[in-house]
Design a protein around this motif. Structure first.
Motif, PDB file in Angstrom:
ATOM      1  N   ARG A  76      77.790  91.873  60.253  1.00 58.50           N
ATOM      2  CA  ARG A  76      77.963  90.986  59.102  1.00 58.50           C
ATOM      3  C   ARG A  76      77.287  89.642  59.325  1.00 58.50           C
ATOM      4  O   ARG A  76      76.764  89.037  58.390  1.00 58.50           O
ATOM      5  N   SER A  77      77.294  89.172  60.573  1.00 61.10           N
ATOM      6  CA  SER A  77      76.589  87.920  60.873  1.00 61.10           C
ATOM      7  C   SER A  77      75.091  88.083  60.641  1.00 61.10           C
ATOM      8  O   SER A  77      74.437  87.206  60.076  1.00 61.10           O
ATOM      9  N   GLU A  78      74.542  89.234  61.073  1.00 57.39           N
ATOM     10  CA  GLU A  78      73.128  89.492  60.872  1.00 57.39           C
ATOM     11  C   GLU A  78      72.794  89.578  59.388  1.00 57.39           C
ATOM     12  O   GLU A  78      71.766  89.066  58.937  1.00 57.39           O
ATOM     13  N   ALA A  79      73.694  90.205  58.608  1.00 56.87           N
ATOM     14  CA  ALA A  79      73.473  90.290  57.166  1.00 56.87           C
ATOM     15  C   ALA A  79      73.482  88.901  56.522  1.00 56.87           C
ATOM     16  O   ALA A  79      72.699  88.608  55.623  1.00 56.87           O
ATOM     17  N   ALA A  80      74.396  88.030  56.987  1.00 57.59           N
ATOM     18  CA  ALA A  80      74.453  86.667  56.455  1.00 57.59           C
ATOM     19  C   ALA A  80      73.175  85.901  56.776  1.00 57.59           C
ATOM     20  O   ALA A  80      72.645  85.172  55.928  1.00 57.59           O
ATOM     21  N   ILE A  81      72.663  86.077  57.993  1.00 63.54           N
ATOM     22  CA  ILE A  81      71.415  85.395  58.380  1.00 63.54           C
ATOM     23  C   ILE A  81      70.255  85.908  57.528  1.00 63.54           C
ATOM     24  O   ILE A  81      69.419  85.130  57.048  1.00 63.54           O
ATOM     25  N   ALA A  82      70.207  87.234  57.335  1.00 61.71           N
ATOM     26  CA  ALA A  82      69.134  87.804  56.515  1.00 61.71           C
ATOM     27  C   ALA A  82      69.194  87.274  55.082  1.00 61.71           C
ATOM     28  O   ALA A  82      68.166  86.958  54.482  1.00 61.71           O
ATOM     29  N   SER A  83      70.407  87.162  54.537  1.00 60.93           N
ATOM     30  CA  SER A  83      70.560  86.626  53.182  1.00 60.93           C
ATOM     31  C   SER A  83      70.082  85.183  53.108  1.00 60.93           C
ATOM     32  O   SER A  83      69.437  84.774  52.139  1.00 60.93           O
ATOM     33  N   SER A  84      70.390  84.386  54.137  1.00 60.32           N
ATOM     34  CA  SER A  84      69.942  82.996  54.168  1.00 60.32           C
ATOM     35  C   SER A  84      68.421  82.908  54.218  1.00 60.32           C
ATOM     36  O   SER A  84      67.814  82.060  53.567  1.00 60.32           O
ATOM     37  N   ARG A  85      67.815  83.798  54.990  1.00 57.61           N
ATOM     38  CA  ARG A  85      66.351  83.794  55.065  1.00 57.61           C
ATOM     39  C   ARG A  85      65.727  84.166  53.723  1.00 57.61           C
ATOM     40  O   ARG A  85      64.713  83.591  53.307  1.00 57.61           O
ATOM     41  N   LEU A  86      66.334  85.144  53.042  1.00 60.38           N
ATOM     42  CA  LEU A  86      65.837  85.498  51.721  1.00 60.38           C
ATOM     43  C   LEU A  86      65.946  84.311  50.761  1.00 60.38           C
ATOM     44  O   LEU A  86      65.061  84.068  49.933  1.00 60.38           O
ATOM     45  N   LEU A  87      67.053  83.574  50.886  1.00 60.06           N
ATOM     46  CA  LEU A  87      67.243  82.399  50.031  1.00 60.06           C
ATOM     47  C   LEU A  87      66.158  81.364  50.276  1.00 60.06           C
ATOM     48  O   LEU A  87      65.584  80.805  49.332  1.00 60.06           O
ATOM     49  N   LEU A  88      65.853  81.107  51.551  1.00 65.02           N
ATOM     50  CA  LEU A  88      64.788  80.162  51.872  1.00 65.02           C
ATOM     51  C   LEU A  88      63.444  80.633  51.328  1.00 65.02           C
ATOM     52  O   LEU A  88      62.668  79.849  50.758  1.00 65.02           O
ATOM     53  N   ALA A  89      63.177  81.933  51.475  1.00 65.62           N
ATOM     54  CA  ALA A  89      61.910  82.466  50.989  1.00 65.62           C
ATOM     55  C   ALA A  89      61.807  82.337  49.471  1.00 65.62           C
ATOM     56  O   ALA A  89      60.763  81.963  48.933  1.00 65.62           O
ATOM     57  N   ALA A  90      62.914  82.626  48.769  1.00 69.71           N
ATOM     58  CA  ALA A  90      62.902  82.533  47.301  1.00 69.71           C
ATOM     59  C   ALA A  90      62.626  81.108  46.850  1.00 69.71           C
ATOM     60  O   ALA A  90      61.832  80.872  45.934  1.00 69.71           O
ATOM     61  N   VAL A  91      63.313  80.142  47.484  1.00 69.50           N
ATOM     62  CA  VAL A  91      63.100  78.741  47.099  1.00 69.50           C
ATOM     63  C   VAL A  91      61.673  78.300  47.411  1.00 69.50           C
ATOM     64  O   VAL A  91      61.018  77.624  46.605  1.00 69.50           O
ATOM     65  N   ALA A  92      61.157  78.697  48.588  1.00 68.66           N
ATOM     66  CA  ALA A  92      59.793  78.305  48.967  1.00 68.66           C
ATOM     67  C   ALA A  92      58.766  78.883  48.003  1.00 68.66           C
ATOM     68  O   ALA A  92      57.847  78.191  47.548  1.00 68.66           O
ATOM     69  N   ILE A  93      58.927  80.178  47.666  1.00 73.11           N
ATOM     70  CA  ILE A  93      57.992  80.815  46.730  1.00 73.11           C
ATOM     71  C   ILE A  93      58.053  80.127  45.366  1.00 73.11           C
ATOM     72  O   ILE A  93      57.030  79.873  44.724  1.00 73.11           O
ATOM     73  N   GLY A  94      59.263  79.824  44.915  1.00 73.67           N
ATOM     74  CA  GLY A  94      59.398  79.153  43.625  1.00 73.67           C
ATOM     75  C   GLY A  94      58.736  77.800  43.598  1.00 73.67           C
ATOM     76  O   GLY A  94      58.067  77.435  42.631  1.00 73.67           O
ATOM     77  N   LEU A  95      58.916  77.033  44.686  1.00 79.18           N
ATOM     78  CA  LEU A  95      58.309  75.708  44.737  1.00 79.18           C
ATOM     79  C   LEU A  95      56.786  75.785  44.772  1.00 79.18           C
ATOM     80  O   LEU A  95      56.079  75.031  44.080  1.00 79.18           O
ATOM     81  N   VAL A  96      56.264  76.722  45.568  1.00 78.67           N
ATOM     82  CA  VAL A  96      54.804  76.875  45.638  1.00 78.67           C
ATOM     83  C   VAL A  96      54.261  77.317  44.284  1.00 78.67           C
ATOM     84  O   VAL A  96      53.230  76.814  43.796  1.00 78.67           O
ATOM     85  N   GLY A  97      54.968  78.265  43.634  1.00 83.89           N
ATOM     86  CA  GLY A  97      54.519  78.714  42.319  1.00 83.89           C
ATOM     87  C   GLY A  97      54.540  77.597  41.290  1.00 83.89           C
ATOM     88  O   GLY A  97      53.624  77.454  40.479  1.00 83.89           O
ATOM     89  N   ALA A  98      55.613  76.813  41.308  1.00 83.68           N
ATOM     90  CA  ALA A  98      55.708  75.706  40.358  1.00 83.68           C
ATOM     91  C   ALA A  98      54.600  74.677  40.604  1.00 83.68           C
ATOM     92  O   ALA A  98      54.011  74.141  39.658  1.00 83.68           O
ATOM     93  N   ALA A  99      54.310  74.423  41.893  1.00 86.03           N
ATOM     94  CA  ALA A  99      53.239  73.475  42.201  1.00 86.03           C
ATOM     95  C   ALA A  99      51.893  74.002  41.721  1.00 86.03           C
ATOM     96  O   ALA A  99      51.069  73.256  41.170  1.00 86.03           O
ATOM     97  N   ALA A 100      51.643  75.318  41.887  1.00 87.13           N
ATOM     98  CA  ALA A 100      50.379  75.909  41.449  1.00 87.13           C
ATOM     99  C   ALA A 100      50.236  75.805  39.937  1.00 87.13           C
ATOM    100  O   ALA A 100      49.160  75.476  39.413  1.00 87.13           O
ATOM    101  N   LEU A 101      51.330  76.082  39.230  1.00 88.37           N
ATOM    102  CA  LEU A 101      51.286  75.979  37.777  1.00 88.37           C
ATOM    103  C   LEU A 101      51.059  74.534  37.333  1.00 88.37           C
ATOM    104  O   LEU A 101      50.337  74.264  36.369  1.00 88.37           O
ATOM    105  N   ALA A 102      51.683  73.592  38.029  1.00 83.49           N
ATOM    106  CA  ALA A 102      51.493  72.188  37.681  1.00 83.49           C
ATOM    107  C   ALA A 102      50.042  71.760  37.898  1.00 83.49           C
ATOM    108  O   ALA A 102      49.455  71.027  37.087  1.00 83.49           O
ATOM    109  N   ILE A 103      49.442  72.241  38.987  1.00 88.87           N
ATOM    110  CA  ILE A 103      48.029  71.912  39.251  1.00 88.87           C
ATOM    111  C   ILE A 103      47.140  72.515  38.181  1.00 88.87           C
ATOM    112  O   ILE A 103      46.196  71.886  37.679  1.00 88.87           O
ATOM    113  N   GLY A 104      47.454  73.787  37.799  1.00 85.39           N
ATOM    114  CA  GLY A 104      46.656  74.418  36.739  1.00 85.39           C
ATOM    115  C   GLY A 104      46.750  73.655  35.435  1.00 85.39           C
ATOM    116  O   GLY A 104      45.743  73.457  34.740  1.00 85.39           O
ATOM    117  N   ALA A 105      47.965  73.232  35.103  1.00 82.65           N
ATOM    118  CA  ALA A 105      48.134  72.455  33.877  1.00 82.65           C
ATOM    119  C   ALA A 105      47.364  71.145  33.952  1.00 82.65           C
ATOM    120  O   ALA A 105      46.761  70.694  32.961  1.00 82.65           O
TER     121      ALA A 105
END
Length: 499
Positions: free
Chosen positions: A176-205
């Motif tokens: 369960r600890s490993e599952a919690a760590i994996a979930s946290s990593r997914l959360l970090l990846a989701a936020v990072a991808i979203g921020l990079v995507g938003a920045a790319a869209l802002a640059i395009g605009a």
């Protein structure tokens, strides 16, 4: 005409990109909230696993304590030595009931738990039989019962079952600890991808805006002065985007090198998400000033209301999970801390605690009375200080605001032990919750004060670590008294015969 159509197409493309950016930010918020809730769920499972293992080990302690009391009585024929046996028998029902609630009867631990109950019945039955015979003076029959080795075999079986059940809970904890760590990593990846995507869209605009400005300058020379202002705005936005890109790079470095503290990173990314929202809002505001009707009401509601609400929810959820994980880590660290016995002037220590929280007691219209002559201890000073501070602060927190608060700390020496009492005239605690308040993440009464339900669990853990006992007497509306009993001189290196 064609230039007007081309300009309109550019406007539509720009708005489409902004809308996509908003949608991406909202999606990141939704995914982040989902992953945070899942991580919190994993945290609860980890806490339940820890509590289950603790209750399993306590079942073995009950048998050991009962056996210790029986042995002392058989050797001395002195009823005082029966106290560990009587306490173990008295507490066995509540402890085993809690373990029954924690264990799934249809899971792998179900049959083991039933076998554990059977062996405990055999062991406690043998202990009760020998004690009864000893009281009747039938010592030969006592020896005959002991010689059957029924109790010894039951104790060996109890140790074996507890070991197997504990190993199972350790495995569950690791998974369960490993599952919690994996979930946290997914959360970090989701936020990072979203921020990079938003920045790319802002640059395009931004690139589309610059292109539109160049086209307008070529088509209408009369707007040269306006173009100068627009180019300044473009330069300002470009600087903002550059700063935002630098922030994104710094956060990307944190994501790749500091995964041991995922929640800290999540909070950092959430702040950056809010900053990106503000940048986009500034752009929308400037666009509204320059050309009206270019930003839809839905887009403005999304950037001014929906996004702040999602960001607030992420922060609330991660803060809750952070407190939960920190509480578990603190409890784990408490168990590993080295005990250092020293002379502890308890009266002076309690008065110092009272002075420290003077502002709190004044605000609560309360007073703390330290009875003179509190006996000193030879024990671990830090643990003793944490115990009294938790109990006194709890008393102040849960006073009855309808009357002046009174908290009293008293103590006395009883043979080789020292007894203390922390009494208050607060709300009081119902009898059915007297044991519950000492359990992890469990609270009693009205939940109108902040807390995670860990203070009294820490207190009991510290008291036991110092070889002491804590119990509660209380009635609703009449106040509460916590009774503490410690060895006058702590010898942590010396093990009891029952160990």
């Amino acid at each position: 005409m064609s230039r007007g159509l081309f300009g309109g197409a550019l406007q539509r493309r720009e708005l489409l990109l902004l809308a996509l950016g908003f949608a991406a930010l909202l999606a990141v918020g939704a995914v982040s909230v989902f992953l945070v809730e899942r991580s919190v769920s994993y945290g609860r499972q980890v806490a339940r696993t820890l509590e289950t293992k603790g209750e399993i080990v306590r079942a073995l302690s009950l048998a050991q304590d009962a056996e210790t009391g029986q042995r002392g009585y058989l050797l001395t024929n002195d009823d005082r030595y029966l106290r560990p046996y009587e306490v173990a028998v008295e507490n066995s029902g509540a402890r085993l009931q809690r373990l029954r609630e924690l264990i799934d009867p249809d899971g792998p631990q179900g049959p083991r738990f039933r076998e554990l109950l059977e062996q405990l019945d055999i062991k406690l039955g043998e202990l009760a039989q020998t004690i009864a015979l000893q009281r009747q003076g039938r010592t030969e029959e006592v020896k005959a019962v002991v010689d059957t080795e029924r109790g010894r075999n039951a104790m060996l079986a109890i140790r074996r079952i507890v070991r197997v059940m504990s190993d199972h809970e350790d495995q569950q904890f690791a998974e369960r600890s490993e599952a919690a760590i994996a979930s946290s990593r997914l959360l970090l990846a989701a936020v990072a991808i979203g921020l990079v995507g938003a920045a790319a869209l802002a640059i395009g605009a931004q690139l589309l805006v610059r292109r539109q400005f160049r086209e307008l300058a070529e088509a209408q020379k009369a707007l040269a002065e306006a173009n100068t202002g627009l180019e300044a705005a473009v330069a300002e936005r470009t600087a903002d985007l550059t700063a935002a890109n630098e922030e994104i790079q710094r956060f990307a470095y944190i994501v790749s090198h500091d995964l041991r503290a995922p929640l800290v990173n999540v909070m950092g990314f959430t702040s950056e998400l809010d900053a990106a929202r503000k940048v986009l809002k500034d752009q929308i505001d400037r666009l509204d000033e320059e050309e009206s009707q270019r930003v839809t009401s839905e887009a403005r509601v999304a950037i001014e209301e929906d996004l702040p609400e999602a960001i607030s929810f992420i922060r609330t959820s991660t803060a809750k999970m952070d407190r939960l994980i920190n509480a578990i880590l603190n409890l784990s660290r408490q168990g590993r801390r080295q005990i250092r016995p020293e002379q502890v002037p308890v009266e002076e220590l309690v008065k110092s605690i009272a002075d420290t929280i003077y502002q709190q007691t004044q605000a609560a219209d309360a007073e703390i009375e330290v009875q003179p002559g509190l006996p000193p201890l030879v024990s671990d000073r830090l643990s003793i200080e944490q115990i009294f501070q938790n109990l006194i602060e709890n008393a102040v927190k849960y006073l009855d605001r309808s009357r002046p608060g009174r908290i009293s700390v008293s103590g006395r020496r009883v043979g080789a032990m020292v007894e203390y009492a922390v009494a208050d005239n607060g709300r009081g605690i119902d009898a059915k919750d007297h044991e519950r308040v000492f359990e992890l993440f469990r609270r009693a009464g009205a939940q109108d004060q902040p807390g995670e339900g860990l203070g009294l669990a820490f207190v009991r853990a510290n008291v036991r670590k110092l070889g002491g006992v804590i119990r509660l007497t209380s009635e609703p509306g009449q106040g509460s008294t916590f009774h503490l009993t410690f060895p006058a001189v702590l010898r942590p290196a010396q093990e009891s015969p029952a160990a």
